[in-house]
Design a protein around this motif. Structure first.
Motif, PDB file in Angstrom:
ATOM      1  N   ILE A 119       8.032  -3.071  -9.111  1.00 25.93           N
ATOM      2  CA  ILE A 119       7.230  -1.897  -9.219  1.00 25.93           C
ATOM      3  C   ILE A 119       7.386  -1.475 -10.755  1.00 25.93           C
ATOM      4  O   ILE A 119       6.239  -1.120 -11.313  1.00 25.93           O
ATOM      5  CB  ILE A 119       7.759  -0.711  -8.405  1.00 25.93           C
ATOM      6  N   SER A 122       5.141  -3.720 -12.595  1.00 23.75           N
ATOM      7  CA  SER A 122       3.486  -3.516 -12.440  1.00 23.75           C
ATOM      8  C   SER A 122       2.791  -2.235 -13.177  1.00 23.75           C
ATOM      9  O   SER A 122       1.752  -2.248 -13.323  1.00 23.75           O
ATOM     10  CB  SER A 122       3.509  -2.966 -11.039  1.00 23.75           C
ATOM     11  N   GLY A 123       3.921  -1.346 -13.768  1.00 26.59           N
ATOM     12  CA  GLY A 123       3.369  -0.056 -14.498  1.00 26.59           C
ATOM     13  C   GLY A 123       3.875  -0.643 -15.906  1.00 26.59           C
ATOM     14  O   GLY A 123       3.354   0.361 -16.729  1.00 26.59           O
ATOM     15  N   HIS A 196       5.848   4.622 -18.301  1.00 24.83           N
ATOM     16  CA  HIS A 196       5.431   4.005 -16.942  1.00 24.83           C
ATOM     17  C   HIS A 196       4.641   5.120 -16.661  1.00 24.83           C
ATOM     18  O   HIS A 196       3.526   5.020 -15.933  1.00 24.83           O
ATOM     19  CB  HIS A 196       6.388   3.467 -16.225  1.00 24.83           C
ATOM     20  N   ALA A 200       0.574   4.989 -15.626  1.00 27.40           N
ATOM     21  CA  ALA A 200       0.180   5.148 -14.246  1.00 27.40           C
ATOM     22  C   ALA A 200      -0.877   6.214 -13.793  1.00 27.40           C
ATOM     23  O   ALA A 200      -1.824   5.892 -13.202  1.00 27.40           O
ATOM     24  CB  ALA A 200       1.563   5.218 -13.181  1.00 27.40           C
ATOM     25  N   GLY A 204      -4.381   5.129 -12.907  1.00 26.18           N
ATOM     26  CA  GLY A 204      -4.827   5.300 -11.642  1.00 26.18           C
ATOM     27  C   GLY A 204      -6.112   6.485 -11.805  1.00 26.18           C
ATOM     28  O   GLY A 204      -7.137   6.105 -10.926  1.00 26.18           O
ATOM     29  N   LEU A 220      -3.880   3.348  -1.701  1.00 23.93           N
ATOM     30  CA  LEU A 220      -2.872   2.559  -2.130  1.00 23.93           C
ATOM     31  C   LEU A 220      -2.735   2.888  -3.668  1.00 23.93           C
ATOM     32  O   LEU A 220      -1.534   3.010  -4.323  1.00 23.93           O
ATOM     33  CB  LEU A 220      -3.231   1.291  -1.960  1.00 23.93           C
ATOM     34  N   VAL A 221      -3.966   3.273  -4.388  1.00 23.66           N
ATOM     35  CA  VAL A 221      -3.443   3.477  -5.900  1.00 23.66           C
ATOM     36  C   VAL A 221      -2.929   4.850  -5.905  1.00 23.66           C
ATOM     37  O   VAL A 221      -1.977   5.089  -6.781  1.00 23.66           O
ATOM     38  CB  VAL A 221      -5.177   3.801  -6.486  1.00 23.66           C
ATOM     39  N   TRP A 224       0.787   4.079  -5.244  1.00 20.70           N
ATOM     40  CA  TRP A 224       1.300   3.303  -6.278  1.00 20.70           C
ATOM     41  C   TRP A 224       1.568   4.117  -7.546  1.00 20.70           C
ATOM     42  O   TRP A 224       2.512   4.077  -8.067  1.00 20.70           O
ATOM     43  CB  TRP A 224       0.235   2.177  -7.061  1.00 20.70           C
ATOM     44  N   ILE A 227       4.895   6.088  -6.561  1.00 25.52           N
ATOM     45  CA  ILE A 227       5.961   5.163  -6.494  1.00 25.52           C
ATOM     46  C   ILE A 227       6.586   4.618  -7.876  1.00 25.52           C
ATOM     47  O   ILE A 227       7.740   4.478  -7.932  1.00 25.52           O
ATOM     48  CB  ILE A 227       5.508   3.937  -5.537  1.00 25.52           C
ATOM     49  N   VAL A 228       5.510   4.527  -8.850  1.00 26.51           N
ATOM     50  CA  VAL A 228       5.878   4.038 -10.044  1.00 26.51           C
ATOM     51  C   VAL A 228       6.868   5.291 -10.681  1.00 26.51           C
ATOM     52  O   VAL A 228       7.897   4.887 -11.360  1.00 26.51           O
ATOM     53  CB  VAL A 228       4.768   3.844 -10.927  1.00 26.51           C
ATOM     54  N   SER A 231      10.066   5.553  -9.028  1.00 30.73           N
ATOM     55  CA  SER A 231      11.158   4.296  -9.377  1.00 30.73           C
ATOM     56  C   SER A 231      11.794   4.378 -10.590  1.00 30.73           C
ATOM     57  O   SER A 231      12.806   3.846 -10.881  1.00 30.73           O
ATOM     58  CB  SER A 231      10.172   3.025  -9.398  1.00 30.73           C
TER      59      SER A 231
END
Length: 275
Positions: A119, A122-123, A196, A200, A204, A220-221, A224, A227-228, A231
Motif C-alpha cells: 500500500i 501505491s501511494g 503519501h 493520496a 483521490g 474503493l478510492v 484507498w 488506508i494509505v 498504513s
C-alpha cells in the motif's frame, strides 16, 4: 573632709560603677565594640543595615517598580497555550507508538507488514508520475491529455511543497521506524507532513472529480485514501499529526490545482506557440 558618698567605690571585679545612665550606655557600647573588634563607624554602618531596614527598603523598591510577589508568580507560571501544545504532542506520540503495530516483523501485526508496504508503494510519487505521463502519452483525446497534464502538474507541485515544509519543520520520524522505504530522498528523513497522505488526498479528489467511475470504484478510492494514511502510522513511518496535516494539505493542493487549471490552449500560449 570629703564625704564617703562622693567617692566612686570599686567592686571586687575591678570595674568602676557608673552612676549616670548615659555613661553606662557609652561604657557598654565601647565594651561591645572591643569584643567585635571594629570601630564605631563600622558599628553604625551595621546598625543601619539591620534586617528591619533591609525589609523596609526591599518592600519600597518592590512597590516602586510595580513588581510584587503576585506578578512574579504569574510570570513564572507557563502559558496555557504551551501546556496545551505539550499535552497534544504527548498524546500524538503515545497514539503513534500504540498504532505502530507493523513497524517491524516482531510487532503484534508484523505479518501484515508486507501488505502495508505494498500500500505504501501505491501511494509513492514515482508510480504516480510514471503512470500519469504514460496515460497522457497514450490518450487520444484532447480532454484526456488536459486532465493528465494538470494531474502531472499537481504531482510536481505536491513534491515541491511537501519538500519545502519538511525542510522547514525538520521533524524526525518516530523512533520505532525502520528506514526501508522504497526510493527515498534526503528530505525523506523528516516526517512532517506525510507525503503519501498529501498525495493520496489530492489524487483521490482529482480522480473522483475528473473521472467517471461507478459507485463501487468511488468507494474503493475513498478506502484507498484512508488506508494509505493509516498504513503510514501502522508502519511507524509517521506520527498521527503528520498524516492529519497531510490530508488537509492535499485537500488544499487540489483547490490550488483547480484555481490554476491549465488548458492545452493556455499551455501553447505559455510555451510561446502561435495559435
Amino acid at each position: 573632709m570629703p564625704s564617703p558618698k562622693a567617692k566612686n567605690p570599686v567592686r571586687s571585679g575591678g570595674s568602676p560603677v557608673v552612676s549616670s545612665s548615659s555613661d553606662r550606655f557609652e561604657f557598654m557600647n565601647k565594651t561591645l565594640l572591643q569584643r567585635q573588634g571594629s570601630d564605631p563607624a563600622t558599628a553604625r554602618l551595621r546598625a543601619s543595615e539591620s534586617p528591619t531596614r533591609r525589609r523596609g527598603s526591599s518592600s519600597s523598591t518592590g512597590s516602586a517598580s510595580g513588581q510584587g510577589p503576585e506578578e512574579d508568580g504569574i510570570r513564572l507560571n507557563p502559558s496555557f497555550i504551551r501546556v496545551a501544545l505539550s499535552s497534544l504532542l504527548a498524546i500524538d506520540l503515545w497514539m503513534s507508538k500504540r498504532l505502530g503495530v507493523c513497524a517491524c516483523e516482531d510487532a503484534s501485526w508484523g505479518s501484515v507488514r508486507p501488505l502495508m508496504k505494498l500500500i505504501e508503494i501505491s501511494g509513492h510519487g514515482i508510480p504516480w508520475l510514471a503512470g500519469t505521463v504514460y496515460c497522457m502519452y497514450k490518450s487520444d483525446s484532447a480532454a484526456g491529455q488536459e486532465v493528465m497534464l494538470n494531474l502531472l502538474i499537481g504531482l510536481l507541485l505536491d513534491l515541491m511543497l511537501v519538500g519545502i515544509v519538511k525542510a522547514l519543520v525538520r521533524r524526525r520520524r518516530p523512533s520505532h521506524n525502520r528506514m526501508d522505504m522504497f526510493a527515498t530522498f534526503s528530505v525523506d528523513r523528516y516526517s512532517f507532513p506525510s507525503g503519501h497522505s498529501t498525495r493520496a488526498a489530492m489524487c483521490g479528489r482529482f480522480v473522483l472529480t475528473h473521472l467517471v467511475l461507478a459507485a463501487p470504484l468511488r468507494v474503493l478510492v475513498h478506502l484507498w485514501v484512508a488506508i494509505v494514511g493509516l498504513s503510514r502510522v501502522m508502519l511507524g513511518r509517521h506520527n498521527v499529526t503528520d498524516v492529519v496535516f497531510g490530508f488537509w494539505m492535499g485537500y488544499v493542493q487540489y483547490n490550488l490545482i483547480e484555481m490554476l487549471w491549465i488548458s492545452p490552449l493556455m499551455l501553447q500560449r505559455l510555451l510561446g506557440y502561435d495559435v
